[in-house]
Design a protein around this motif. Structure first.
Motif, PDB file in Angstrom:
ATOM      1  N   ASP A  52      -7.756   6.844 -12.145  1.00  0.00           N
ATOM      2  CA  ASP A  52      -8.603   5.998 -11.302  1.00  0.00           C
ATOM      3  C   ASP A  52      -8.018   5.725  -9.923  1.00  0.00           C
ATOM      4  O   ASP A  52      -8.534   4.894  -9.166  1.00  0.00           O
ATOM      5  N   VAL A  53      -6.928   6.412  -9.586  1.00  0.00           N
ATOM      6  CA  VAL A  53      -6.290   6.222  -8.283  1.00  0.00           C
ATOM      7  C   VAL A  53      -6.775   7.311  -7.334  1.00  0.00           C
ATOM      8  O   VAL A  53      -6.753   8.498  -7.695  1.00  0.00           O
ATOM      9  N   PRO A  54      -7.232   6.970  -6.136  1.00  0.00           N
ATOM     10  CA  PRO A  54      -7.650   8.005  -5.184  1.00  0.00           C
ATOM     11  C   PRO A  54      -6.542   9.024  -4.947  1.00  0.00           C
ATOM     12  O   PRO A  54      -5.355   8.692  -4.963  1.00  0.00           O
ATOM     13  N   ARG A  55      -6.951  10.274  -4.705  1.00  0.00           N
ATOM     14  CA  ARG A  55      -5.969  11.349  -4.571  1.00  0.00           C
ATOM     15  C   ARG A  55      -5.982  11.935  -3.160  1.00  0.00           C
ATOM     16  O   ARG A  55      -6.993  11.893  -2.464  1.00  0.00           O
ATOM     17  N   GLU A 113      -5.145  12.308   6.586  1.00  0.00           N
ATOM     18  CA  GLU A 113      -5.771  11.570   5.491  1.00  0.00           C
ATOM     19  C   GLU A 113      -4.876  10.443   4.993  1.00  0.00           C
ATOM     20  O   GLU A 113      -5.357   9.363   4.626  1.00  0.00           O
ATOM     21  N   ILE A 114      -3.560  10.667   4.995  1.00  0.00           N
ATOM     22  CA  ILE A 114      -2.652   9.627   4.545  1.00  0.00           C
ATOM     23  C   ILE A 114      -2.590   8.484   5.559  1.00  0.00           C
ATOM     24  O   ILE A 114      -2.595   7.305   5.186  1.00  0.00           O
ATOM     25  N   VAL A 141      -2.402   8.928  -4.790  1.00  0.00           N
ATOM     26  CA  VAL A 141      -1.396   9.839  -5.340  1.00  0.00           C
ATOM     27  C   VAL A 141      -1.792  11.269  -4.970  1.00  0.00           C
ATOM     28  O   VAL A 141      -2.910  11.527  -4.535  1.00  0.00           O
ATOM     29  N   SER A 142      -0.879  12.194  -5.158  1.00  0.00           N
ATOM     30  CA  SER A 142      -1.206  13.583  -4.845  1.00  0.00           C
ATOM     31  C   SER A 142      -2.225  14.110  -5.849  1.00  0.00           C
ATOM     32  O   SER A 142      -2.353  13.600  -6.963  1.00  0.00           O
ATOM     33  N   HIS A 143      -2.942  15.155  -5.454  1.00  0.00           N
ATOM     34  CA  HIS A 143      -3.962  15.722  -6.341  1.00  0.00           C
ATOM     35  C   HIS A 143      -3.354  16.308  -7.612  1.00  0.00           C
ATOM     36  O   HIS A 143      -4.040  16.478  -8.618  1.00  0.00           O
ATOM     37  N   ILE A 144      -2.054  16.563  -7.589  1.00  0.00           N
ATOM     38  CA  ILE A 144      -1.382  17.130  -8.762  1.00  0.00           C
ATOM     39  C   ILE A 144      -1.185  16.070  -9.850  1.00  0.00           C
ATOM     40  O   ILE A 144      -0.951  16.397 -11.007  1.00  0.00           O
ATOM     41  N   ALA A 145      -1.319  14.808  -9.503  1.00  0.00           N
ATOM     42  CA  ALA A 145      -1.051  13.726 -10.450  1.00  0.00           C
ATOM     43  C   ALA A 145      -1.954  13.764 -11.678  1.00  0.00           C
ATOM     44  O   ALA A 145      -1.622  13.168 -12.703  1.00  0.00           O
ATOM     45  N   ARG A 195       0.858  -1.181   0.000  1.00  0.00           N
ATOM     46  CA  ARG A 195       0.000   0.000   0.000  1.00  0.00           C
ATOM     47  C   ARG A 195       0.900   1.240   0.000  1.00  0.00           C
ATOM     48  O   ARG A 195       1.371   1.687   1.040  1.00  0.00           O
ATOM     49  N   VAL A 196       1.126   1.758  -1.184  1.00  0.00           N
ATOM     50  CA  VAL A 196       2.029   2.897  -1.374  1.00  0.00           C
ATOM     51  C   VAL A 196       1.205   4.160  -1.600  1.00  0.00           C
ATOM     52  O   VAL A 196       0.265   4.175  -2.402  1.00  0.00           O
ATOM     53  N   VAL A 197       1.564   5.211  -0.894  1.00  0.00           N
ATOM     54  CA  VAL A 197       0.930   6.522  -1.066  1.00  0.00           C
ATOM     55  C   VAL A 197       2.011   7.512  -1.483  1.00  0.00           C
ATOM     56  O   VAL A 197       3.101   7.534  -0.899  1.00  0.00           O
TER      57      VAL A 197
END
Length: 270
Positions: free
Chosen positions: A68-71, A78-79, A50-54, A26-28
């Motif tokens: 499709d990855v949550p940001r 939150e992390i 991923v960050s919202h900038i992604a 589980r990588v953030v």
């Protein structure tokens, strides 16, 4: 099958299974360069946020992969709730958030972009090792090294270019953008006017020094005075090219930008 070969095969399977078990599941990521390296190298489903900038196409070249990855917005709370076993941050990430995550027992590794093209393979290997994806990273790094070695050495005259982003922001020696530009056979006006790293160049400096090429950045929808400066009528006749997200962090695709500039520079001699 010979007994020795069977033993070797069993040992290899055990080793690979252990390596897989030790890999983070589980990588953030909380930085736009870390986003792109992780999305490029991770196994399916390994990156859980991923960050919202992604998904910003002006800053990220991996927007489709990130769609499709949550940001997240880089907050410790939150992390932490995502229950990561690895967080990829950067030296620019919020030190309070990073410190809180570490105090909570979360493993945080700082991953930055690179300032030189030659450092891209090493960064790929570094992130690949953190993700337990060494084989994938090694293949990508080796191909990047092959492409780097195959870049032609610039010959003949060196046109002069200037970075002129929103607000007149420019880039000089010590940045990846400068390395891309000079590797492609251009001189950087920032060198001649005494700018290093990042800084601002007035429109008047461009008018007085008449660069052969302007490299501007993309613009967001709507309008702003900072972005309008890139279209100032005093520099409207200077040829220009727009940089893309691959200029920012140092990815295999960054070499596409170098090759495009090489082709453009060769056109100056026509």
């Amino acid at each position: 099958m010979r007994r020795s070969r069977a033993i070797s095969l069993c040992a290899a399977l055990v080793f690979s299974g252990a390596a897989l078990a030790d890999s983070p599941r589980r990588v953030v990521t909380m930085n736009h360069c870390a986003d792109q390296y992780a999305l490029l190298l991770a196994a399916p489903g390994q990156v859980v946020s991923v960050s919202h900038i992604a998904v910003d196409p002006l800053l990220s070249s991996m927007t489709e992969e990130a769609a499709d990855v949550p940001r997240n917005r880089g907050g410790a709370e939150e992390i932490y709730r995502l229950e990561p076993d690895l967080v990829l941050a950067s030296t620019w990430s919020d030190p309070l958030a990073v410190g809180m995550l570490e105090r909570l027992g979360i493993r945080v590794e700082r991953i930055d972009g690179v300032d030189r093209l030659e450092d891209i393979p090493g960064r790929l290997r570094e992130v690949g090792a953190l993700l337990g994806r060494e084989a994938v990273a090694e293949k990508m790094a080796a191909e990047t090294e092959r492409r780097l070695a195959g870049l032609p050495a610039p010959a003949g005259d060196r046109p002069e270019a200037a970075f002129f982003h929103a607000g007149g922001y420019s880039l000089g020696e010590g940045t990846l953008a400068h390395d891309i530009l000079t590797r492609a056979g251009f001189d950087n006006l920032a060198d001649r006017v005494g700018r290093t790293d990042g800084g601002y160049i007035p429109v008047e400096t461009l008018v007085m020094n008449t660069p052969d090429l302007l490299i501007t950045s993309g613009a967001y929808p709507g309008s702003s005075q900072a972005e309008a400066l890139m279209r100032h009528p005093a520099i409207a006749d200077v040829p220009r090219v727009e940089s893309s997200a691959v200029w920012g962090c140092g990815l295999p695709a960054t070499l596409d930008a170098v090759e495009e500039l090489i082709g453009l520079r060769e056109g100056f001699g026509d």
